[in-house]
Design a protein around this motif. Structure first.
Motif, PDB file in Angstrom:
ATOM      1  N   VAL A   1       0.850  -1.193   0.000  1.00  0.00           N
ATOM      2  CA  VAL A   1       0.000   0.000   0.000  1.00  0.00           C
ATOM      3  C   VAL A   1       0.885   1.242   0.000  1.00  0.00           C
ATOM      4  O   VAL A   1       1.955   1.242   0.614  1.00  0.00           O
ATOM      5  N   THR A   2       0.426   2.272  -0.682  1.00  0.00           N
ATOM      6  CA  THR A   2       1.202   3.509  -0.708  1.00  0.00           C
ATOM      7  C   THR A   2       0.810   4.366   0.498  1.00  0.00           C
ATOM      8  O   THR A   2      -0.280   4.178   1.062  1.00  0.00           O
ATOM      9  N   PRO A   3       1.649   5.338   0.871  1.00  0.00           N
ATOM     10  CA  PRO A   3       1.270   6.227   1.983  1.00  0.00           C
ATOM     11  C   PRO A   3      -0.079   6.900   1.729  1.00  0.00           C
ATOM     12  O   PRO A   3      -0.892   7.035   2.648  1.00  0.00           O
ATOM     13  N   ALA A   4      -0.329   7.290   0.484  1.00  0.00           N
ATOM     14  CA  ALA A   4      -1.609   7.956   0.180  1.00  0.00           C
ATOM     15  C   ALA A   4      -2.782   6.997   0.391  1.00  0.00           C
ATOM     16  O   ALA A   4      -3.854   7.395   0.856  1.00  0.00           O
ATOM     17  N   GLU A   5      -2.557   5.738   0.080  1.00  0.00           N
ATOM     18  CA  GLU A   5      -3.631   4.748   0.283  1.00  0.00           C
ATOM     19  C   GLU A   5      -3.888   4.508   1.777  1.00  0.00           C
ATOM     20  O   GLU A   5      -5.039   4.363   2.206  1.00  0.00           O
ATOM     21  N   VAL A   6      -2.823   4.514   2.570  1.00  0.00           N
ATOM     22  CA  VAL A   6      -3.005   4.358   4.020  1.00  0.00           C
ATOM     23  C   VAL A   6      -3.812   5.541   4.548  1.00  0.00           C
ATOM     24  O   VAL A   6      -4.774   5.374   5.301  1.00  0.00           O
ATOM     25  N   GLU A   7      -3.437   6.736   4.131  1.00  0.00           N
ATOM     26  CA  GLU A   7      -4.174   7.925   4.591  1.00  0.00           C
ATOM     27  C   GLU A   7      -5.641   7.856   4.190  1.00  0.00           C
ATOM     28  O   GLU A   7      -6.532   8.174   4.978  1.00  0.00           O
ATOM     29  N   ARG A   8      -5.888   7.454   2.960  1.00  0.00           N
ATOM     30  CA  ARG A   8      -7.277   7.310   2.485  1.00  0.00           C
ATOM     31  C   ARG A   8      -8.060   6.329   3.367  1.00  0.00           C
ATOM     32  O   ARG A   8      -9.156   6.622   3.823  1.00  0.00           O
ATOM     33  N   ASP A   9      -7.454   5.174   3.617  1.00  0.00           N
ATOM     34  CA  ASP A   9      -8.135   4.138   4.401  1.00  0.00           C
ATOM     35  C   ASP A   9      -8.450   4.638   5.818  1.00  0.00           C
ATOM     36  O   ASP A   9      -9.540   4.409   6.347  1.00  0.00           O
ATOM     37  N   VAL A  10      -7.471   5.298   6.421  1.00  0.00           N
ATOM     38  CA  VAL A  10      -7.665   5.745   7.806  1.00  0.00           C
ATOM     39  C   VAL A  10      -8.726   6.842   7.861  1.00  0.00           C
ATOM     40  O   VAL A  10      -9.591   6.852   8.748  1.00  0.00           O
ATOM     41  N   LYS A  11      -8.709   7.737   6.881  1.00  0.00           N
ATOM     42  CA  LYS A  11      -9.753   8.780   6.842  1.00  0.00           C
ATOM     43  C   LYS A  11     -11.129   8.142   6.712  1.00  0.00           C
ATOM     44  O   LYS A  11     -12.097   8.600   7.303  1.00  0.00           O
ATOM     45  N   ASP A  12     -11.223   7.107   5.908  1.00  0.00           N
ATOM     46  CA  ASP A  12     -12.511   6.415   5.758  1.00  0.00           C
ATOM     47  C   ASP A  12     -12.973   5.836   7.093  1.00  0.00           C
ATOM     48  O   ASP A  12     -14.126   5.972   7.479  1.00  0.00           O
TER      49      ASP A  12
END
Ligand code: FIX
Ligand code: ZN
Length: 425
Positions: free
Chosen positions: A396-407
């Motif tokens: 997972v990319t850092p941007a994907e981690v951020e997206r997931d956590v925001k969700d």
């Protein structure tokens, strides 16, 4: 060889994920907190933290004084007693005790001094309004969702007088008495000018309850309608309560696009002598929720269930019904041991399509420890899951981690509610 490779990949990766989970601002979608304009309804400070009903239940494990003697004490005396019993005479290892200390520690107060008077005077010097903002910053909470009941005699006058909105807080309409205590709610509605005297067989009845719900949803600008339920609440049923649900509450929610938050599993007052601390838990018959989700696909249900033993079945239900959104580890399940278990189970069955936690804070500063503790557990679960993916070649990319956590921390909830900014407006 493979394991060593995975472990090597894990460390920097884990730190990055942990830091996103620990620092992403979130929506606290169910609390019992209020803005300062609700005066004494806003509970804060060390005495309130110590007399939290979770700790009251715990202190009676050690006390042999009669219940009434405890309730006759002033709040500071109750707090002193709880401090002495739960913190000084025994080590404060329970989640609720640890929470008090974690909160004080977050403010930079030196807990090892065990000096309650100094802690009290520090709180006494805080300005309530600024203190709210500071607590929210420390907890990383963007907005606090309240529990607002027109049936509460302390709260109702504030709304009737005209409440000046505080952007940090979002109202939610709580209607337990409509569900469960019709003999109590009916006379009240009648007194407030709703023509419900004829009961369910009268023509106006359900329309008048809808008018009540519409008036209060509007007055509060409520994000959702909510109620807690006993484990055996049945639907469909011939009861007045089931008819009110079908013919007034559900149509109201559909018309206004409001989710209905149902919180089943609480057995109220198993020991009334403990007052607010006297509620218990029972295994819920989730067939009720299944019937609701299946028969009312145009209604949205937000649900958290109290019994640990119901959690797996609830996840399976959410796999079947997209009008069901699971949230939080409620009350007796809000302990790291069960947050870990429930979050892993939810991720494994539902991916990231749920809201892992709410604080249920009753005392302002509790948002700090409740979120700090939950974030740590959620971070660990995500680290494990992303690591498992990395081991099979999916990074997972850092941007994907951020997206997931925001969700997980509000995005999913907002999408489910159909709101973009977390408010109902
Ligand atoms: O019914 C609820 O919303 C419960 O969360 C509370 O009534 C309960 O007393 C509580 O504080 C749980 O955390
Ligand atoms: Zn609650």
């Amino acid at each position: 060889m493979k394991t060593i490779h995975a472990e090597a990949a894990r460390v920097p990766f884990a730190r990055q994920i942990e830091s996103v989970v620990m620092s992403t601002d979130l929506l606290d979608i169910h609390t019992h907190l209020y803005p300062p304009s609700f005066s004494e309804l806003l509970l804060w400070g060390v005495d309130e933290l110590l007399v939290y009903h979770y700790l009251v239940a715990e202190v009676f494990r050690y006390l042999d004084m009669p219940y009434e003697e405890f309730w006759a004490l002033a709040k500071t005396e109750q707090a002193d007693l709880i401090w002495k019993e739960l913190f000084m005479k025994h080590s404060p290892v329970s989640e609720a005790c640890r929470g008090v200390l974690a909160t004080l520690h977050a403010f930079g107060l030196d807990v090892k001094k065990r000096d309650l008077p100094t802690v009290r005077s520090w709180f006494a010097s805080q300005d309530a309004d600024q203190h709210i903002t500071r607590c929210m910053e420390l907890a990383g909470v963007k907005r606090i969702y309240m529990t607002n009941s027109p049936f509460d005699d302390l709260e109702r006058p504030v709304w009737e007088k005209g409440y000046r909105r505080d952007e940090r807080f979002q109202a939610c309409l709580r209607i337990d008495p409509l569900f469960l205590w019709w003999p109590e709610a009916g006379p009240k509605l009648a007194r407030w000018g709703y023509q419900v005297e004829g009961g369910p067989s009268s023509k106006k009845f359900f329309g008048e309850i809808r008018r009540f719900l519409a008036d209060w949803s509007k007055k509060m600008n409520a994000a959702y309608v909510m109620a807690s339920l006993p484990p055996d609440y049945a639907f469909p049923a011939k009861s007045a309560s089931a008819r009110i649900l079908e013919q007034a509450i559900l149509p109201h929610c559909r018309e206004h696009g409001m989710p209905l938050a149902l919180m089943p599993g609480v057995v109220r007052q198993v020991n009334p002598q403990l007052r607010l601390a006297g509620d218990g838990v029972g295994l819920t018959n989730l067939l009720t929720l299944q019937n609701l989700c299946a028969n009312f696909p145009d209604n949205k249900f937000l649900t958290t269930v109290l019994a640990r033993e119901n959690q797996h079945e609830l996840c399976v239900l959410a796999r079947k019904f997209r009008n069901l959104h699971i949230f939080g580890c409620w009350w007796f399940t809000n302990i790291p041991y069960l947050i870990d278990e429930m979050t892993r189970m939810r991720v494994e069955l539902l991916g990231l399509s749920f809201t892992p936690q709410h604080s249920d804070a009753r005392v302002l500063e509790q948002i700090i420890y409740k979120w700090q503790h939950s974030r740590r557990v959620i971070a660990q679960v995500l680290v494990d899951k992303y690591t498992a993916l990395a081991q099979i070649g999916w990074q997972v990319t850092p941007a994907e981690v951020e997206r997931d956590v925001k969700d997980l921390f509000g995005g999913n909830f907002q999408r489910f509610c159909g709101t973009q900014d977390g408010s109902s407006s």
